[in-house]
Motif scaffolding. Structure first.
Motif, PDB file in Angstrom:
ATOM      1  N   ASN A 228      43.729  40.420  26.838  1.00 36.24           N
ATOM      2  CA  ASN A 228      45.150  40.281  27.207  1.00 36.24           C
ATOM      3  C   ASN A 228      46.052  40.623  26.028  1.00 36.24           C
ATOM      4  OD1 ASN A 228      44.717  39.600  29.855  1.00 36.24           O
ATOM      5  ND2 ASN A 228      44.685  37.384  29.466  1.00 36.24           N
ATOM      6  N   GLY A 229      45.723  40.105  24.853  1.00 33.01           N
ATOM      7  CA  GLY A 229      46.528  40.403  23.670  1.00 33.01           C
ATOM      8  C   GLY A 229      46.432  41.876  23.280  1.00 33.01           C
ATOM      9  N   ILE A 230      45.252  42.439  23.457  1.00 32.09           N
ATOM     10  CA  ILE A 230      45.053  43.860  23.130  1.00 32.09           C
ATOM     11  C   ILE A 230      45.957  44.723  24.015  1.00 32.09           C
ATOM     12  CG2 ILE A 230      43.381  45.768  23.323  1.00 32.09           C
ATOM     13  CD1 ILE A 230      41.201  43.632  22.512  1.00 32.09           C
ATOM     14  N   ILE A 231      45.952  44.436  25.300  1.00 33.55           N
ATOM     15  CA  ILE A 231      46.780  45.238  26.214  1.00 33.55           C
ATOM     16  C   ILE A 231      48.262  44.955  25.959  1.00 33.55           C
ATOM     17  CG2 ILE A 231      47.329  45.703  28.637  1.00 33.55           C
ATOM     18  CD1 ILE A 231      44.669  46.896  27.676  1.00 33.55           C
ATOM     19  N   ASP A 232      48.606  43.721  25.626  1.00 33.83           N
ATOM     20  CA  ASP A 232      50.018  43.412  25.281  1.00 33.83           C
ATOM     21  C   ASP A 232      50.462  44.279  24.100  1.00 33.83           C
ATOM     22  OD1 ASP A 232      50.239  41.541  27.251  1.00 33.83           O
ATOM     23  OD2 ASP A 232      49.980  39.805  25.923  1.00 33.83           O
ATOM     24  N   ALA A 233      49.612  44.357  23.079  1.00 29.93           N
ATOM     25  CA  ALA A 233      49.966  45.138  21.883  1.00 29.93           C
ATOM     26  C   ALA A 233      50.105  46.621  22.221  1.00 29.93           C
ATOM     27  CB  ALA A 233      48.898  44.941  20.803  1.00 29.93           C
ATOM     28  N   ILE A 234      49.177  47.126  23.000  1.00 32.60           N
ATOM     29  CA  ILE A 234      49.225  48.548  23.360  1.00 32.60           C
ATOM     30  C   ILE A 234      50.428  48.817  24.259  1.00 32.60           C
ATOM     31  CG2 ILE A 234      47.992  50.368  24.618  1.00 32.60           C
ATOM     32  CD1 ILE A 234      45.377  49.012  23.642  1.00 32.60           C
ATOM     33  N   ASP A 235      50.702  47.872  25.144  1.00 35.70           N
ATOM     34  CA  ASP A 235      51.850  48.012  26.047  1.00 35.70           C
ATOM     35  C   ASP A 235      53.155  48.097  25.258  1.00 35.70           C
ATOM     36  OD1 ASP A 235      53.031  48.050  28.642  1.00 35.70           O
ATOM     37  OD2 ASP A 235      53.612  45.963  28.339  1.00 35.70           O
ATOM     38  N   GLU A 236      53.199  47.398  24.119  1.00 39.83           N
ATOM     39  CA  GLU A 236      54.416  47.448  23.309  1.00 39.83           C
ATOM     40  C   GLU A 236      54.710  48.875  22.855  1.00 39.83           C
ATOM     41  OE1 GLU A 236      54.897  44.416  20.326  1.00 39.83           O
ATOM     42  OE2 GLU A 236      55.866  45.854  18.990  1.00 39.83           O
ATOM     43  N   PHE A 237      53.663  49.650  22.690  1.00 35.87           N
ATOM     44  CA  PHE A 237      53.840  51.033  22.243  1.00 35.87           C
ATOM     45  C   PHE A 237      53.942  52.034  23.353  1.00 35.87           C
ATOM     46  CE2 PHE A 237      53.880  51.375  17.853  1.00 35.87           C
ATOM     47  CZ  PHE A 237      53.581  50.090  17.475  1.00 35.87           C
ATOM     48  N   PHE A 238      53.019  51.902  24.322  1.00 34.51           N
ATOM     49  CA  PHE A 238      52.854  52.998  25.267  1.00 34.51           C
ATOM     50  C   PHE A 238      53.213  52.609  26.687  1.00 34.51           C
ATOM     51  CE2 PHE A 238      49.349  53.468  22.050  1.00 34.51           C
ATOM     52  CZ  PHE A 238      50.055  54.344  21.249  1.00 34.51           C
ATOM     53  N   GLY A 239      53.644  51.358  26.907  1.00 33.99           N
ATOM     54  CA  GLY A 239      53.958  50.924  28.257  1.00 33.99           C
ATOM     55  C   GLY A 239      55.191  51.633  28.820  1.00 33.99           C
TER      56      GLY A 239
ATOM     57  N   GLY B  55      52.274  50.734   4.543  1.00 36.68           N
ATOM     58  CA  GLY B  55      51.699  49.530   5.139  1.00 36.68           C
ATOM     59  C   GLY B  55      50.910  49.843   6.390  1.00 36.68           C
ATOM     60  N   LEU B  56      50.703  48.814   7.200  1.00 39.66           N
ATOM     61  CA  LEU B  56      49.907  48.971   8.410  1.00 39.66           C
ATOM     62  C   LEU B  56      50.555  49.954   9.379  1.00 39.66           C
ATOM     63  CD1 LEU B  56      48.948  45.248   9.222  1.00 39.66           C
ATOM     64  CD2 LEU B  56      47.485  47.023   8.217  1.00 39.66           C
ATOM     65  N   HIS B  57      49.720  50.605  10.153  1.00 37.30           N
ATOM     66  CA  HIS B  57      50.223  51.414  11.268  1.00 37.30           C
ATOM     67  C   HIS B  57      50.957  50.458  12.233  1.00 37.30           C
ATOM     68  CE1 HIS B  57      50.057  53.672  15.038  1.00 37.30           C
ATOM     69  NE2 HIS B  57      49.731  54.743  14.343  1.00 37.30           N
ATOM     70  N   PRO B  58      52.033  50.901  12.847  1.00 41.79           N
ATOM     71  CA  PRO B  58      52.775  50.010  13.756  1.00 41.79           C
ATOM     72  C   PRO B  58      51.898  49.406  14.853  1.00 41.79           C
ATOM     73  CG  PRO B  58      53.959  52.083  13.443  1.00 41.79           C
ATOM     74  CD  PRO B  58      52.671  52.213  12.701  1.00 41.79           C
ATOM     75  N   LEU B  59      50.906  50.140  15.309  1.00 38.07           N
ATOM     76  CA  LEU B  59      50.024  49.566  16.341  1.00 38.07           C
ATOM     77  C   LEU B  59      49.185  48.433  15.751  1.00 38.07           C
ATOM     78  CD1 LEU B  59      49.103  49.659  19.269  1.00 38.07           C
ATOM     79  CD2 LEU B  59      47.394  51.380  18.618  1.00 38.07           C
ATOM     80  N   GLN B  60      48.800  48.552  14.499  1.00 44.06           N
ATOM     81  CA  GLN B  60      48.081  47.454  13.851  1.00 44.06           C
ATOM     82  C   GLN B  60      48.975  46.213  13.772  1.00 44.06           C
ATOM     83  OE1 GLN B  60      47.021  49.920  10.347  1.00 44.06           O
ATOM     84  NE2 GLN B  60      44.912  49.270  10.679  1.00 44.06           N
ATOM     85  N   ARG B  61      50.233  46.418  13.446  1.00 46.21           N
ATOM     86  CA  ARG B  61      51.154  45.275  13.383  1.00 46.21           C
ATOM     87  C   ARG B  61      51.312  44.631  14.753  1.00 46.21           C
ATOM     88  NH1 ARG B  61      54.223  48.492   9.753  1.00 46.21           N
ATOM     89  NH2 ARG B  61      55.741  48.991  11.365  1.00 46.21           N
ATOM     90  N   ALA B  62      51.342  45.458  15.794  1.00 41.59           N
ATOM     91  CA  ALA B  62      51.475  44.923  17.155  1.00 41.59           C
ATOM     92  C   ALA B  62      50.249  44.088  17.524  1.00 41.59           C
ATOM     93  CB  ALA B  62      51.664  46.061  18.153  1.00 41.59           C
ATOM     94  N   PHE B  63      49.063  44.512  17.083  1.00 42.00           N
ATOM     95  CA  PHE B  63      47.853  43.715  17.341  1.00 42.00           C
ATOM     96  C   PHE B  63      47.980  42.347  16.680  1.00 42.00           C
ATOM     97  CE2 PHE B  63      43.991  45.811  19.225  1.00 42.00           C
ATOM     98  CZ  PHE B  63      44.654  46.889  19.776  1.00 42.00           C
ATOM     99  N   VAL B  64      48.538  42.311  15.479  1.00 40.72           N
ATOM    100  CA  VAL B  64      48.722  41.027  14.793  1.00 40.72           C
ATOM    101  C   VAL B  64      49.720  40.169  15.561  1.00 40.72           C
ATOM    102  CG1 VAL B  64      49.555  39.922  12.679  1.00 40.72           C
ATOM    103  CG2 VAL B  64      48.141  42.000  12.536  1.00 40.72           C
TER     104      VAL B  64
END
Ligand code: FES
Ligand code: FES
Length: 181
Positions: A153-164, A80-89
């Protein structure tokens, strides 16, 4: 010419002036990578080459023969989607989606830069061996990828979920552990 795109061989003779972006879109049929400004200013065309992010509109395809090129089509797998793709959703990290492929590739390349200890314009301690991944750092490091819809804001939220900073235990860790001297 021989290219390796998303772990698959691709053979094509192209004019030596062909950009990597045009090779991907017009010759390989990989239209996930987007053409925005076509002059290195927007980041829509960002792809990974050997794990490093580059803007493919400013790269000549011929320079990347035999290198490992990854586009957005190469992020998802059979599971399925890469986990970062899921976080963007999950975080509404897009609206029209035009900038999204570039944002995803750029974020993964950015994480590799963090792992290698590369500082940014806002890094306070240039001698630190471990880069902090504060929101300010993430925002600065993603500033080359513009979103005309204003979904930053949503983009950084999604990235933060992974790399924050608070997510160091997350399952996804990029594979570039060496620190550049
Ligand atoms: S299309 Fe390459 S940076 Fe804008
Ligand atoms: S989601 Fe539309 S440009 Fe970013």
């Amino acid at each position: 010419m021989h290219f390796v795109i998303n772990e698959e061989d691709f053979e094509r003779e192209v004019d030596l002036r062909t950009s990597l972006l045009d090779l991907l879109r017009d010759h390989a049929g990989l239209t996930g990578t987007k053409k925005g400004c076509n002059q290195g200013a927007c980041g829509a065309c960002t792809v990974l080459v050997d794990g490093e992010r580059i803007v493919s509109c400013l790269a000549l395809a011929v320079q990347y023969e035999g290198r490992a090129i990854t586009t957005v089509e190469g992020l998802a797998d059979a599971a399925g989607l890469h986990p970062l793709q899921r976080a963007f959703v999950e975080h509404d990290g897009f609206q029209c989606g035009y900038c999204t492929p570039g944002q995803l590739c750029s974020a993964i390349g950015m994480a590799a830069e963090l792992q290698r200890g590369l500082p940014s314009h806002v890094t306070a301690d240039l001698t630190a061996t471990t880069m902090r991944t504060t929101r300010e750092e993430l925002t600065e490091r993603m500033s080359g990828n513009l979103c005309r819809c204003g979904a930053h804001n949503g983009i950084i939220d999604a990235i933060d979920e992974f790399f924050g900073d608070d997510r160091a235990d997350h399952a996804y860790v990029p594979e570039t552990p060496e620190k550049v001297a």
